[in-house]
Design a protein around this motif. Structure first.
Motif: not given
Length: 75
Positions: A41-49, A53-58, A62-72
């Motif tokens: 259930g992890r997102s691509v952004l989560h996997a990169a972080a 992989s800082e360059s992939i996270v950036r 910057d380039k995609t419309e990644v969506r995620g749910s962020f919990k406080k």
């Protein structure tokens, strides 16, 4: 049977986890689904972080419309 979408998702997560930013950019150019989730259930952004992989996270931010749910976090 594995579909093309399944194969693309596996390839994308492998590239992200391995820090292969060139491949990730190619997958972006080929319109892979960057809102896909892995088997946990992890997102691509989560996997990169998680891979550090800082360059992939950036790139993702910057380039995609990644969506995620962020919990406080609880403090």
């Amino acid at each position: 049977m594995m579909t093309i979408e399944d194969s693309n998702r596996v390839s994308l997560f492998f590239a992200v986890g391995a820090g292969e930013s060139g491949l990730v950019k190619k997958f972006y150019e080929n319109e892979y689904d960057f809102n896909a989730k892995d088997c946990n259930g992890r997102s691509v952004l989560h996997a990169a972080a998680a891979a550090g992989s800082e360059s992939i996270v950036r790139f993702l931010l910057d380039k995609t419309e990644v969506r995620g749910s962020f919990k406080k976090s609880r403090s």
